[in-house]
Design an enzyme around this catalytic site. Structure first.
Site, PDB file in Angstrom:
ATOM      1  N   ASP A 170      44.350  53.313  65.489  1.00 27.68           N
ATOM      2  CA  ASP A 170      45.503  52.620  64.924  1.00 27.68           C
ATOM      3  C   ASP A 170      45.431  52.754  63.408  1.00 27.68           C
ATOM      4  O   ASP A 170      44.724  52.005  62.738  1.00 27.68           O
ATOM      5  CB  ASP A 170      45.499  51.148  65.356  1.00 27.68           C
TER       6      ASP A 170
ATOM      7  N   PHE B 285      43.611  43.726  65.020  1.00 28.85           N
ATOM      8  CA  PHE B 285      45.032  43.406  64.830  1.00 28.85           C
ATOM      9  C   PHE B 285      45.845  44.646  65.140  1.00 28.85           C
ATOM     10  O   PHE B 285      45.740  45.666  64.457  1.00 28.85           O
ATOM     11  CB  PHE B 285      45.357  42.913  63.416  1.00 28.85           C
TER      12      PHE B 285
ATOM     13  N   LYS C  82      54.389  51.495  59.255  1.00 26.02           N
ATOM     14  CA  LYS C  82      54.391  50.986  57.883  1.00 26.02           C
ATOM     15  C   LYS C  82      54.860  52.036  56.852  1.00 26.02           C
ATOM     16  O   LYS C  82      56.049  52.267  56.748  1.00 26.02           O
ATOM     17  CB  LYS C  82      53.027  50.398  57.555  1.00 26.02           C
TER      18      LYS C  82
END
Ligand SMILES: *Cc1c(COP(=O)(O)O)cnc(C)c1O
Length: 404
Positions: free
Chosen positions: A227, A142, A256
């Site tokens: 990531d 993802f 985030k």
């Protein structure tokens, strides 16, 4: 449910694109690990906006930095310098040991920017023939929702009817170093991978995997792009998840929690010449690196370190994991996690994880199901031992019931 709660939900459903299926709670306030709904019910937030609110809701120091900066200057575009960007660069480089920084907004934008940069590096530095660059990614990855990114997803729901997609990506199994060795060709420019697959259900690779990955990438002059948008900034009990295996990525992606949940801020970090290949006019973003984003991110990074949140994540994560493992329930297939990135995988016969999340909500805990049978648990990193124990009592009460 009061009529106002029904109104919010019905109005969202009526006007909004239905690309989400939220739990039936309407939140209106947050502080630390707690959030309150419009009726005044309090919940322990065990999702933290998918780890974006690691510093806790409405952290007073990040709030103060945001308000102060909003009064002074919010956006200049990169057509001019501003007095926050250099300080943001200096502080994020010092924190992560990186040499170059590219500021963006969303996580997916950071991923897209990294893909562009490693391709350019491949052509201009590695000498890959133009148009031939290959990037290796993992099954069940993802990395966001943009067209470029969903093009190399392996989830039919994520990709379905959104094509045609960009070529140049090769998919291998996660946690399988020999598969990486077999997939690398002279045209491979990068291996893009999550240290722990979050959306896939908190999938932790076998010990030693990233050590082997690092060696393969170095030996073949392939950029290792980690990531860390979800795993980074303390979530797993270390500043970066790569530190659990003592390796260093060539390119690291953050997002985030980089803003503590106040504002979208992401960054591509590199410790080599990958970002150095970008020349004026070749990449950009109107909002990327704006003074408001930089001031917010600086405060978000500062409180993470000053308030010991990374160490707390390691400590409370261990307590939470032990507590979950101690729950004797036939519904549980596996409990796993690192730091405060945790998951309970249910037996398929135990019913859908969503039912358990709804039952947890009734007990004052907000958690999110993922992939039918997994409950993901990721509270803010400021959680205390008492709050972990409070949560564990409720998890025990719910997991020993049968919702099949
Ligand atoms: C959330 C996430 C993204 C995408 O971030 P957005 O801000 O939603 O675009 C990318 N990679 C990982 C690992 C994520 O968890």
């Amino acid at each position: 449910m009061s009529s106002s709660v029904i109104d919010f939900i019905a109005t969202e459903a009526r006007f909004g694109a239905r690309n989400y299926e939220p739990i039936g709670v309407v939140l209106s306030r947050g502080e630390g690990v707690w959030v309150w709904d419009t009726e005044g019910n309090r919940y322990l937030d065990c999702l933290s906006a998918y780890s974006a609110v690691s510093q806790g809701h409405c952290h007073p120091k990040i709030l103060a930095a945001m308000v102060e900066q909003a009064h002074r200057l919010t956006l200049t575009s990169r057509a001019f310098h501003n007095d926050q960007l250099a300080l943001f660069y200096e502080e994020i480089a010092a924190l992560t040991g990186s040499h170059k920084v590219l500021p963006m907004n969303s996580g997916a934008e950071a991923v897209e920017s990294a893909i562009k940069s490693v391709r350019k590096w491949g052509y201009e530095v590695k000498g890959v023939p133009d148009g031939q660059a290959e990037i290796i990614v993992c099954a069940n990855n993802f990395h966001g929702r943009t067209l470029g990114v969903v093009g190399f997803s392996t989830d039919p729901e994520t990709r379905g009817h959104f094509g045609p997609f960009a070529p140049g990506f090769k998919v291998i199994p996660f946690g399988d170093a020999p598969a990486l060795a077999g997939a690398i060709t002279p045209n491979t420019v990068a291996f893009l991978v999550e240290p722990i697959q979050g959306e896939a259900g908190v999938v932790i690779p076998p010990a030693g995997y990233f050590t082997e990955v690092r060696e393969l990438c170095t030996a073949n002059n392939v950029m290792l792009v980690l990531d860390e948008i979800q795993t980074g900034l303390g979530r797993t009990g270390k500043l970066l998840a790569e530190q659990h295996e003592g390796i260093e990525a060539d390119v690291t992606l953050l997002g985030k929690a980089l803003s503590g949940g106040f504002y979208p801020v992401s960054a591509v970090l590199s410790n080599n010449d990958v970002l150095g290949t970008l020349r004026p006019g070749q990449h950009g973003s109107t909002f990327g690196g704006n003074p408001l984003a930089c001031a917010v991110a600086r405060a978000a990074m500062r409180v993470l370190v000053e308030e010991g949140m990374i160490e707390n994540a390691a400590r409370q994560g261990a307590r939470f994991l032990e507590g979950l493992k101690d729950i004797r329930a036939n519904t549980i297939r596996e409990v796993r996690g690192r730091g405060l990135m945790l998951a309970v995988e249910l037996h398929p016969e135990a019913g859908r994880a969503r039912r358990y999340c709804e039952a947890l909500q009734a007990k004052g805990i907000l958690a999110k199901d993922t992939h039918e049978h997994t409950i993901r648990i990721a509270p803010p990193l400021v959680i205390t031992s008492d709050q972990v124990d409070w949560a564990l009592e409720r998890f025990a009460a719910i997991l020993t019931q049968d919702f099949s």
